[in-house]
Design a protein around this motif. Structure first.
Motif, PDB file in Angstrom:
ATOM      1  N   GLU A  68       1.436   9.177   8.620  1.00  0.00           N
ATOM      2  CA  GLU A  68       2.755   8.715   8.197  1.00  0.00           C
ATOM      3  C   GLU A  68       2.721   7.193   8.083  1.00  0.00           C
ATOM      4  O   GLU A  68       1.934   6.522   8.757  1.00  0.00           O
ATOM      5  CB  GLU A  68       3.817   9.140   9.213  1.00  0.00           C
ATOM      6  CG  GLU A  68       3.970  10.649   9.371  1.00  0.00           C
ATOM      7  CD  GLU A  68       4.615  11.315   8.171  1.00  0.00           C
ATOM      8  OE1 GLU A  68       5.056  10.612   7.232  1.00  0.00           O
ATOM      9  OE2 GLU A  68       4.681  12.564   8.161  1.00  0.00           O
ATOM     10  N   GLY A 124       7.661   4.971   4.834  1.00  0.00           N
ATOM     11  CA  GLY A 124       8.088   6.308   4.450  1.00  0.00           C
ATOM     12  C   GLY A 124       7.254   6.970   3.375  1.00  0.00           C
ATOM     13  O   GLY A 124       7.607   8.052   2.900  1.00  0.00           O
ATOM     14  N   LEU A 135       7.947  10.559   6.984  1.00  0.00           N
ATOM     15  CA  LEU A 135       8.812   9.928   7.977  1.00  0.00           C
ATOM     16  C   LEU A 135       8.785   8.419   7.767  1.00  0.00           C
ATOM     17  O   LEU A 135       7.802   7.865   7.279  1.00  0.00           O
ATOM     18  CB  LEU A 135       8.335  10.273   9.395  1.00  0.00           C
ATOM     19  CG  LEU A 135       8.289  11.758   9.753  1.00  0.00           C
ATOM     20  CD1 LEU A 135       7.757  11.936  11.172  1.00  0.00           C
ATOM     21  CD2 LEU A 135       9.657  12.403   9.602  1.00  0.00           C
ATOM     22  N   LYS A 136       9.864   7.760   8.169  1.00  0.00           N
ATOM     23  CA  LYS A 136       9.987   6.326   7.928  1.00  0.00           C
ATOM     24  C   LYS A 136      10.349   5.601   9.224  1.00  0.00           C
ATOM     25  O   LYS A 136      11.191   6.071   9.995  1.00  0.00           O
ATOM     26  CB  LYS A 136      11.064   6.059   6.877  1.00  0.00           C
ATOM     27  CG  LYS A 136      11.210   4.598   6.482  1.00  0.00           C
ATOM     28  CD  LYS A 136      12.232   4.449   5.355  1.00  0.00           C
ATOM     29  CE  LYS A 136      12.342   2.993   4.907  1.00  0.00           C
ATOM     30  NZ  LYS A 136      13.321   2.830   3.797  1.00  0.00           N
ATOM     31  N   ASP A 173      11.027   4.182  12.691  1.00  0.00           N
ATOM     32  CA  ASP A 173      11.023   4.799  14.005  1.00  0.00           C
ATOM     33  C   ASP A 173      11.336   6.289  13.992  1.00  0.00           C
ATOM     34  O   ASP A 173      11.468   6.903  15.058  1.00  0.00           O
ATOM     35  CB  ASP A 173      11.998   4.061  14.927  1.00  0.00           C
ATOM     36  CG  ASP A 173      11.412   2.735  15.415  1.00  0.00           C
ATOM     37  OD1 ASP A 173      10.189   2.679  15.635  1.00  0.00           O
ATOM     38  OD2 ASP A 173      12.170   1.756  15.568  1.00  0.00           O
ATOM     39  N   GLU A 174      11.426   6.876  12.804  1.00  0.00           N
ATOM     40  CA  GLU A 174      11.393   8.341  12.726  1.00  0.00           C
ATOM     41  C   GLU A 174      10.017   8.841  13.176  1.00  0.00           C
ATOM     42  O   GLU A 174       9.881   9.971  13.646  1.00  0.00           O
ATOM     43  CB  GLU A 174      11.660   8.823  11.302  1.00  0.00           C
ATOM     44  CG  GLU A 174      13.063   8.554  10.785  1.00  0.00           C
ATOM     45  CD  GLU A 174      13.225   8.932   9.326  1.00  0.00           C
ATOM     46  OE1 GLU A 174      14.368   8.885   8.843  1.00  0.00           O
ATOM     47  OE2 GLU A 174      12.214   9.262   8.667  1.00  0.00           O
ATOM     48  N   ILE A 175       9.023   7.999  13.018  1.00  0.00           N
ATOM     49  CA  ILE A 175       7.659   8.335  13.438  1.00  0.00           C
ATOM     50  C   ILE A 175       7.557   8.119  14.953  1.00  0.00           C
ATOM     51  O   ILE A 175       7.867   7.032  15.431  1.00  0.00           O
ATOM     52  CB  ILE A 175       6.627   7.432  12.732  1.00  0.00           C
ATOM     53  CG1 ILE A 175       6.827   7.464  11.215  1.00  0.00           C
ATOM     54  CG2 ILE A 175       5.204   7.852  13.100  1.00  0.00           C
ATOM     55  CD1 ILE A 175       6.071   6.370  10.482  1.00  0.00           C
TER      56      ILE A 175
END
Length: 207
Positions: free
Chosen positions: A126, A130, A137-138, A140-142
């Motif tokens: 990732e 994004g 995922l982008k 801090d979604e990671i």
């Protein structure tokens, strides 16, 4: 040198609940792709050490250790003609290579003890902007541990020797990390911390 690294990993695994399960899954890689096997050991050791530098908790350290062990497990299903190709991959070959993440999940499916480690390890492609895979995922979604693995995975791929080339100097690899950070590949703050870590250690990998 590889035996030293392997012994180090096994010694560290003694302190963890499920690391030997991950190591058992990894053993087939030593024959399928010795380069990937050695790369996995390197990523495991560097990620753990960098985690200590970042003041990870014991739980976080165990998770990053196990996630690193399984992060490329799906390459057991990648044809070696693609996995070990010296030149640039063709688009269809890149697609086949990218499927190793899916294969990692399939290989470890049903092993509840490694469920979290497998999910986190499988997210090392990732990107911060994004545009990565498999879920795009982008930021801090990671998961943070996956952000760490993304940097360490790229670092070791650059500085380690391969059958067809020598690893690049730390200074060149650092410049590439900083360039890729500016292009959106990595968490910018985490790259800066990793560069500080590398500078403080003065070496490209651990043994």
């Amino acid at each position: 040198m590889q035996n030293v690294k392997l012994n180090h990993v096994y010694a560290m695994a003694l302190n963890h609940a499920h690391s030997f399960t991950a190591l058992e899954l990894l053993q087939e890689m030593a024959e399928h792709s010795p380069e990937t096997y050695t790369h996995t050991l390197n990523v495991c050791l560097i990620a753990y050490d960098f985690g200590e530098f970042l003041s990870f908790t014991d739980t976080q350290l165990e998770l990053i250790f196990d996630a690193a062990l399984v992060h490329d497990l799906g390459k057991l299903k990648t044809p070696t003609t693609i996995l070990h190709k010296h030149g640039k991959l063709e688009p269809i070959e890149r697609q086949v290579m990218s499927e190793h993440v899916k294969h990692t999940y399939q290989i470890a499916r049903g092993i509840k003890a490694l469920e979290t480690a497998t999910m986190v390890g499988g997210l090392h492609h990732e990107r911060w902007d994004g545009n990565g895979y498999p879920f795009r995922l982008k930021g801090d979604e990671i998961p943070f541990i996956a952000q760490v693995l993304a940097i360490v995975d790229t670092w070791d791929a650059m500085v380690s020797d391969r059958a067809y080339r020598k690893g690049m100097p730390n200074s060149k690899a650092i410049n590439i990390l900083l360039t890729e950070k500016d292009k959106g590949q990595f968490n910018p703050n985490l790259v800066e911390l990793f560069v500080t870590y590398i500078d403080s250690h003065g070496k490209s990998n651990l043994s």
